[in-house]
Motif scaffolding. Sequence first.
Motif, PDB file in Angstrom:
ATOM      1  N   ASP A  76       0.818  -1.212   0.000  1.00  0.00           N
ATOM      2  CA  ASP A  76       0.000   0.000   0.000  1.00  0.00           C
ATOM      3  C   ASP A  76       0.852   1.263   0.000  1.00  0.00           C
ATOM      4  OD1 ASP A  76       1.012  -0.353   2.513  1.00  0.00           O
ATOM      5  OD2 ASP A  76      -0.897  -0.193   3.575  1.00  0.00           O
ATOM      6  N   ALA A 450      -6.859 -11.979   2.144  1.00  0.00           N
ATOM      7  CA  ALA A 450      -6.417 -10.894   1.273  1.00  0.00           C
ATOM      8  C   ALA A 450      -6.173 -11.341  -0.160  1.00  0.00           C
ATOM      9  CB  ALA A 450      -5.135 -10.265   1.831  1.00  0.00           C
ATOM     10  N   PRO A 452      -7.419 -11.988  -3.690  1.00  0.00           N
ATOM     11  CA  PRO A 452      -8.622 -11.594  -4.427  1.00  0.00           C
ATOM     12  C   PRO A 452      -9.345 -12.791  -5.021  1.00  0.00           C
ATOM     13  CG  PRO A 452      -6.727 -10.252  -5.071  1.00  0.00           C
ATOM     14  CD  PRO A 452      -6.200 -11.377  -4.251  1.00  0.00           C
ATOM     15  N   ARG A 479      -3.928  -5.920  -1.604  1.00  0.00           N
ATOM     16  CA  ARG A 479      -4.684  -4.899  -0.871  1.00  0.00           C
ATOM     17  C   ARG A 479      -6.017  -4.593  -1.553  1.00  0.00           C
ATOM     18  NH1 ARG A 479      -2.931  -3.571   4.433  1.00  0.00           N
ATOM     19  NH2 ARG A 479      -0.673  -3.852   4.449  1.00  0.00           N
ATOM     20  N   GLU A 481      -8.623  -6.635  -1.620  1.00  0.00           N
ATOM     21  CA  GLU A 481      -9.687  -7.188  -0.782  1.00  0.00           C
ATOM     22  C   GLU A 481      -9.103  -7.574   0.571  1.00  0.00           C
ATOM     23  OE1 GLU A 481     -11.555 -10.476  -2.742  1.00  0.00           O
ATOM     24  OE2 GLU A 481     -11.805  -9.415  -4.638  1.00  0.00           O
ATOM     25  N   ALA A 485      -7.780  -3.364   3.395  1.00  0.00           N
ATOM     26  CA  ALA A 485      -7.672  -3.107   1.962  1.00  0.00           C
ATOM     27  C   ALA A 485      -7.356  -1.631   1.738  1.00  0.00           C
ATOM     28  CB  ALA A 485      -8.967  -3.498   1.258  1.00  0.00           C
TER      29      ALA A 485
END
Length: 546
Positions: A76, A450, A452, A479, A481, A485
Amino acid sequence: MSEGVREVQVVVVGAGESGLTSIKACRECKLDVICFEKTTNVGGLWYYRDEVIKGVGSVTRSTIMNTSKEMSAFSDFPPPEHFPIFMHNRFMKDYLEMYAQHFQLMTYVMLNHTVVAVERSKVGNHWLISVVNQKTQMTFQVVARFLMICTGTNAFPKSITFLGMEQFNGPVIHSHAYKHAERFAGKTVLVIGNGNSGTDIAVELSNVCKKVYLSLRNDGCWVLSRLVRDGYPLDMFFIRRFLDLLSRWVPRRLRNIIAEYQASERLNHDLFGFHPKRRFYDGSRVVINDEVGNRLVNGTLVLKGEVDRFKNNGVVFKQDSSQVHNIDAVFLATGYQINCPFLRDANFQSNVTDAYKFVFPVKQPEHKPTVAFIGFIQTFAPQFPVSEMQARWAVQTFLERCILPSQDIMSHNVAETRRRIEASLGSTHVPKPIVDYVPYMDFLAKAIGARPSYFSMLFRDPLLFMVCMFGPLVPYQFRLEGPHAWDGARDAVLNASRRCRASLRTRNAIDQIQESRRILPARISVTLLFCALVATVIWTQYSHFA
């Protein structure tokens, strides 16, 4: 003297990349955390320092990342666009400091504090950590519920001895102590060890030395460049979900042929003497270096076999009994041993390869995980995303949001992992914490929720699905889901390749003709990928891939 006892929920040991992301994972879950760092700065291995500190890893003055910035980013926090694709250590230091500042992690870091002992508290299932303040030399203790060890794998050099080494007149130095080449200008130097460090040191020394010899230990290696065709980063080209999926279908023999052909396009491994005994995917050593071939052809670097014994001013090699005289210095690029000398609990004194998924020691009191090793792995892919995912998994497990298997199952998994590594490296090698990047990351991401759902993504956001499935596996995917997130994850995934190229756009006039020539091949590639889409989706459904 003692300053008394403090209490905290989590103690993190070490403020390198693993320590910083562990602090962040704790704060995301509102845990009270404190991190002890024995040096004056955060950044760990990536903070260059001229001095050698016992138990602290450090890069050389010229060290550059072997993995690209977008693949090596925290999930992130993308690096700035103007940062180079392969970051020099000063950019890595800046990136880690920016990460710590952005997420306000320095509030929880105590610099110049050395953890000297970790043992079980006599009261409750807690840890008692003894810490020395380097400035005041005062000792104090901290009681913590959880412990995250982030001291890394490059802190304690592993040296080897050769027959007659004590007779050698010159210095014998471990690569851990190598900083720069200037002091060896005009000298003849031998470097023993052909891993990344040994090869990098030999190449750099060859710029200033009279002659440099590089001794290959045990076996050869496959030498790869950071870039593939058209200057695209190696890791962004090969680390893709679709390619990982295909690799499960392709026989290993064919995979070896393809990989070895690609590796030999730039460097004829037979001609240059690098060709290893093992096939590419059968435990052979892989080295990333862009210059070693040029140094060999211009004669400033000479490749030799394994050293048999030392003489007072040179060495004798095993294979052909050839000798090299008048050597001024020898570097031992012989790797490191994993060591956490502050641990007093006998259950955790063994190698980290005995930890479940290289994170959780199997034998933990009351069968509840309260200690985790973060970043104690080796991978041919980026390190930062793995450490971050381990930290996220560890914190979720501490809070019992993720449940570990029984001790029997974990012990069986550890034994199977050790067997696989020994089969790959050979039983004579010490097992190393080596992971296969994509399956390992997927396992951790799935554990915390996490990973997806690619099947639903296909219908919800087809463009994102195409990029996630067929584009580089950038860490921002984890990040999209799940817990914590990030709203910017989708944009980061879609624009990773553009950001990667951004640092090269330093001219005012961009050749639009060359750009337009890439459009048609790109559209053709997308069409072909769509043709494979249906087969991929069907496979994911029936193999629990989604």
